[in-house]
Design a protein around this motif. Structure first.
Motif, PDB file in Angstrom:
ATOM      1  N   LEU A  54      -0.174 -10.007   7.715  1.00  0.00           N
ATOM      2  CA  LEU A  54       0.664  -9.707   6.545  1.00  0.00           C
ATOM      3  C   LEU A  54       0.502  -8.279   6.031  1.00  0.00           C
ATOM      4  N   HIS A  55      -0.657  -7.658   6.315  1.00  0.00           N
ATOM      5  CA  HIS A  55      -0.840  -6.276   5.868  1.00  0.00           C
ATOM      6  C   HIS A  55      -0.795  -5.298   7.052  1.00  0.00           C
ATOM      7  N   ALA A  56      -1.710  -5.470   8.018  1.00  0.00           N
ATOM      8  CA  ALA A  56      -1.818  -4.475   9.093  1.00  0.00           C
ATOM      9  C   ALA A  56      -0.591  -4.499  10.013  1.00  0.00           C
ATOM     10  N   LEU A  81       4.205   5.281  -1.708  1.00  0.00           N
ATOM     11  CA  LEU A  81       4.461   5.168  -3.150  1.00  0.00           C
ATOM     12  C   LEU A  81       4.109   3.746  -3.610  1.00  0.00           C
ATOM     13  N   GLY A  82       3.136   3.628  -4.512  1.00  0.00           N
ATOM     14  CA  GLY A  82       2.659   2.309  -4.945  1.00  0.00           C
ATOM     15  C   GLY A  82       1.770   1.707  -3.875  1.00  0.00           C
ATOM     16  N   THR A  83       0.797   2.490  -3.423  1.00  0.00           N
ATOM     17  CA  THR A  83      -0.006   2.098  -2.247  1.00  0.00           C
ATOM     18  C   THR A  83      -0.893   0.883  -2.521  1.00  0.00           C
ATOM     19  N   GLY A  84      -1.357   0.700  -3.742  1.00  0.00           N
ATOM     20  CA  GLY A  84      -2.116  -0.516  -4.129  1.00  0.00           C
ATOM     21  C   GLY A  84      -3.382  -0.717  -3.317  1.00  0.00           C
ATOM     22  N   ASN A  85      -3.274  -1.434  -2.206  1.00  0.00           N
ATOM     23  CA  ASN A  85      -4.430  -1.723  -1.344  1.00  0.00           C
ATOM     24  C   ASN A  85      -4.482  -0.784  -0.118  1.00  0.00           C
ATOM     25  N   GLY A  86      -3.593   0.214  -0.084  1.00  0.00           N
ATOM     26  CA  GLY A  86      -3.616   1.174   1.025  1.00  0.00           C
ATOM     27  C   GLY A  86      -2.650   0.864   2.159  1.00  0.00           C
ATOM     28  N   PHE A  87      -1.907  -0.239   2.034  1.00  0.00           N
ATOM     29  CA  PHE A  87      -0.902  -0.563   3.048  1.00  0.00           C
ATOM     30  C   PHE A  87       0.489  -0.327   2.492  1.00  0.00           C
ATOM     31  N   PRO A  88       1.353   0.344   3.217  1.00  0.00           N
ATOM     32  CA  PRO A  88       1.246   0.766   4.607  1.00  0.00           C
ATOM     33  C   PRO A  88       0.677   2.179   4.810  1.00  0.00           C
ATOM     34  N   GLY A  89       0.223   2.859   3.748  1.00  0.00           N
ATOM     35  CA  GLY A  89      -0.179   4.267   3.882  1.00  0.00           C
ATOM     36  C   GLY A  89      -1.224   4.512   4.964  1.00  0.00           C
ATOM     37  N   MET A 104      -0.304   7.179  -3.352  1.00  0.00           N
ATOM     38  CA  MET A 104      -0.004   7.318  -4.783  1.00  0.00           C
ATOM     39  C   MET A 104       0.033   5.958  -5.468  1.00  0.00           C
ATOM     40  N   ASP A 105      -0.639   5.886  -6.610  1.00  0.00           N
ATOM     41  CA  ASP A 105      -0.585   4.664  -7.418  1.00  0.00           C
ATOM     42  C   ASP A 105      -0.907   5.036  -8.863  1.00  0.00           C
ATOM     43  N   ARG A 106      -0.426   4.195  -9.796  1.00  0.00           N
ATOM     44  CA  ARG A 106      -0.735   4.473 -11.202  1.00  0.00           C
ATOM     45  C   ARG A 106      -2.007   3.761 -11.638  1.00  0.00           C
ATOM     46  N   ARG A 107      -2.608   2.965 -10.740  1.00  0.00           N
ATOM     47  CA  ARG A 107      -3.845   2.253 -11.078  1.00  0.00           C
ATOM     48  C   ARG A 107      -5.040   2.942 -10.415  1.00  0.00           C
ATOM     49  N   LEU A 108      -5.867   3.602 -11.264  1.00  0.00           N
ATOM     50  CA  LEU A 108      -6.983   4.399 -10.745  1.00  0.00           C
ATOM     51  C   LEU A 108      -8.041   3.545 -10.035  1.00  0.00           C
ATOM     52  N   LYS A 109      -8.296   2.350 -10.572  1.00  0.00           N
ATOM     53  CA  LYS A 109      -9.330   1.484  -9.968  1.00  0.00           C
ATOM     54  C   LYS A 109      -8.992   1.161  -8.516  1.00  0.00           C
ATOM     55  N   LYS A 110      -7.697   0.924  -8.260  1.00  0.00           N
ATOM     56  CA  LYS A 110      -7.291   0.605  -6.888  1.00  0.00           C
ATOM     57  C   LYS A 110      -7.496   1.819  -5.986  1.00  0.00           C
ATOM     58  N   LEU A 111      -7.157   3.003  -6.495  1.00  0.00           N
ATOM     59  CA  LEU A 111      -7.313   4.213  -5.681  1.00  0.00           C
ATOM     60  C   LEU A 111      -8.785   4.462  -5.354  1.00  0.00           C
ATOM     61  N   MET A 133      -0.957   8.734 -10.331  1.00  0.00           N
ATOM     62  CA  MET A 133       0.151   9.025 -11.250  1.00  0.00           C
ATOM     63  C   MET A 133       1.228   7.974 -11.103  1.00  0.00           C
ATOM     64  N   ASP A 134       2.100   7.951 -12.085  1.00  0.00           N
ATOM     65  CA  ASP A 134       3.315   7.154 -11.962  1.00  0.00           C
ATOM     66  C   ASP A 134       4.282   7.979 -11.127  1.00  0.00           C
ATOM     67  N   ALA A 135       4.923   7.333 -10.166  1.00  0.00           N
ATOM     68  CA  ALA A 135       5.831   8.069  -9.277  1.00  0.00           C
ATOM     69  C   ALA A 135       6.962   8.744 -10.052  1.00  0.00           C
ATOM     70  N   ARG A 153       6.180  -0.552  -0.136  1.00  0.00           N
ATOM     71  CA  ARG A 153       6.112  -1.972   0.242  1.00  0.00           C
ATOM     72  C   ARG A 153       5.606  -2.749  -0.959  1.00  0.00           C
ATOM     73  N   ALA A 154       6.364  -3.765  -1.341  1.00  0.00           N
ATOM     74  CA  ALA A 154       5.979  -4.665  -2.446  1.00  0.00           C
ATOM     75  C   ALA A 154       5.805  -3.932  -3.773  1.00  0.00           C
ATOM     76  N   VAL A 155       6.623  -2.938  -4.004  1.00  0.00           N
ATOM     77  CA  VAL A 155       6.555  -2.195  -5.271  1.00  0.00           C
ATOM     78  C   VAL A 155       7.729  -2.556  -6.172  1.00  0.00           C
TER      79      VAL A 155
HETATM   80  C1  SAM Z   1       2.016  -5.357  -5.321  1.00  0.00           C
HETATM   81  S1  SAM Z   1       1.235  -3.812  -5.170  1.00  0.00           S
HETATM   82  C2  SAM Z   1       1.685  -3.368  -3.520  1.00  0.00           C
HETATM   83  C3  SAM Z   1       0.521  -2.821  -2.766  1.00  0.00           C
HETATM   84  C4  SAM Z   1       0.794  -2.429  -1.320  1.00  0.00           C
HETATM   85  N1  SAM Z   1       1.772  -1.359  -1.225  1.00  0.00           N
HETATM   86  C5  SAM Z   1       1.190  -3.595  -0.438  1.00  0.00           C
HETATM   87  O1  SAM Z   1       2.242  -3.519   0.194  1.00  0.00           O
HETATM   88  O2  SAM Z   1       0.444  -4.582  -0.354  1.00  0.00           O
HETATM   89  C6  SAM Z   1       2.265  -2.684  -6.089  1.00  0.00           C
HETATM   90  C7  SAM Z   1       1.546  -1.403  -6.459  1.00  0.00           C
HETATM   91  O3  SAM Z   1       2.516  -0.451  -6.887  1.00  0.00           O
HETATM   92  C8  SAM Z   1       1.983   0.274  -7.977  1.00  0.00           C
HETATM   93  N2  SAM Z   1       3.129   0.830  -8.706  1.00  0.00           N
HETATM   94  C9  SAM Z   1       4.194   0.160  -9.206  1.00  0.00           C
HETATM   95  N3  SAM Z   1       5.074   1.015  -9.771  1.00  0.00           N
HETATM   96  C10 SAM Z   1       4.548   2.268  -9.624  1.00  0.00           C
HETATM   97  C11 SAM Z   1       4.976   3.563 -10.019  1.00  0.00           C
HETATM   98  N4  SAM Z   1       6.121   3.756 -10.680  1.00  0.00           N
HETATM   99  N5  SAM Z   1       4.214   4.625  -9.703  1.00  0.00           N
HETATM  100  C12 SAM Z   1       3.028   4.446  -9.045  1.00  0.00           C
HETATM  101  N6  SAM Z   1       2.564   3.235  -8.659  1.00  0.00           N
HETATM  102  C13 SAM Z   1       3.311   2.158  -8.945  1.00  0.00           C
HETATM  103  C14 SAM Z   1       1.164  -0.754  -8.741  1.00  0.00           C
HETATM  104  O4  SAM Z   1       0.184  -0.147  -9.549  1.00  0.00           O
HETATM  105  C15 SAM Z   1       0.576  -1.585  -7.605  1.00  0.00           C
HETATM  106  O5  SAM Z   1      -0.699  -1.095  -7.213  1.00  0.00           O
END
Ligand code: SAM
Length: 221
Positions: A54-56, A81-89, A104-111, A133-135, A153-155
């Motif tokens: 589901l991820h790799a 954009l919205g890398t979250g757990n690093g996939f697909p980056g 890039m993600d707006r959640r520092l803990k995840k980064l 940052m926020d995209a 992906r999943a953003v």
């Molecule tokens: C559900 S996770 C997806 C993680 C990963 N890309 C995946 O496919 O599994 C969505 C991520 O997008 C980030 N996110 C959502 N909107 C964003 C924005 N406008 N700018 C930066 N990050 C954003 C959230 O913080 C979250 O970590």
């Protein structure tokens, strides 16, 4: 337990060409990410075999788009954009070892968790840039018209994320979005991106689902 050669074969079965070294690196990252996931919530997919698919595997499907809809050559600079757990980056870096990837993600803990997982898996820090940052703010933070490839992906819906991505695309760049098979790959996004190519593929058990990936480019006037 899927090993690198099995993962390379799985990738080939969906039409994605991945080197054995790329497979080894990507699975190494996945394992380190799943270890981080025991302390900070990065994914709801905790079981390894399911996460492999589901991820790799879902992430390397990017290579299914080549050359028509994806990067005709390895992109120079990519953004997840919205890398979250690093996939697909992280998968982009494994598919194209010469590419530099901005995560890039707006959640520092995840980064921070991604950075620890990358280090644990032995990646060179120079291949990545971590952007907290926020995209929506990225165009004013030096990222305007910079990227040859932007993945998401999943953003959010491609329409909404495409609007954030468009100002960040370099001329000739591609915006690539992952979607479920029920989601239509729109021919045009309202923000002014048009479909360049798409691919459908099936993720094998235990994921068992059909997925679609679509690539967009700046609309020609
Ligand atoms: C559900 S996770 C997806 C993680 C990963 N890309 C995946 O496919 O599994 C969505 C991520 O997008 C980030 N996110 C959502 N909107 C964003 C924005 N406008 N700018 C930066 N990050 C954003 C959230 O913080 C979250 O970590």
């Amino acid at each position: 337990m899927t090993d690198p050669s099995e993962f390379q074969a799985l990738s080939a079965s969906i039409g994605a060409d991945l080197s054995i070294d790329g497979a080894r690196r990507l699975l190494g990252y996945l394992d380190a990410m799943l270890d981080e996931n025991t302390r900070i919530n990065l994914t709801a997919v905790r079981e390894r075999d399911a996460a492999v698919r589901l991820h790799a595997l879902d992430s390397v499907a990017l290579a299914c788009l080549e050359p028509e809809g994806g990067p005709a050559r390895p992109p120079g600079l990519a953004l997840d954009l919205g890398t979250g757990n690093g996939f697909p980056g992280v998968a982009i870096a494994c598919l194209y070892p010469d590419v530099r990837v901005v995560l890039m993600d707006r959640r520092l803990k995840k980064l921070h968790a991604i950075q620890r997982a990358l280090a644990a898996a032995g990646f060179e820090p120079e291949q990545f840039e971590i952007a907290h940052m926020d995209a929506a703010a990225a165009r004013n933070e030096g990222y305007r018209a910079r990227f040859d490839l932007i993945t998401t992906r999943a953003v959010g819906p491609p329409e909404a994320v495409g609007k954030l991505a468009k100002p960040l695309l370099a001329p000739g760049g591609r915006f690539v979005a992952w979607m479920s098979d029920e989601t239509e790959a729109l021919a045009k996004l309202k923000c002014g991106l048009e479909l360049a190519g798409s691919a459908e593929y099936a993720l094998p058990a235990p994921a068992d689902r059909t997925r679609r990936i679509a690539s967009y480019r700046l609309q020609e006037r």
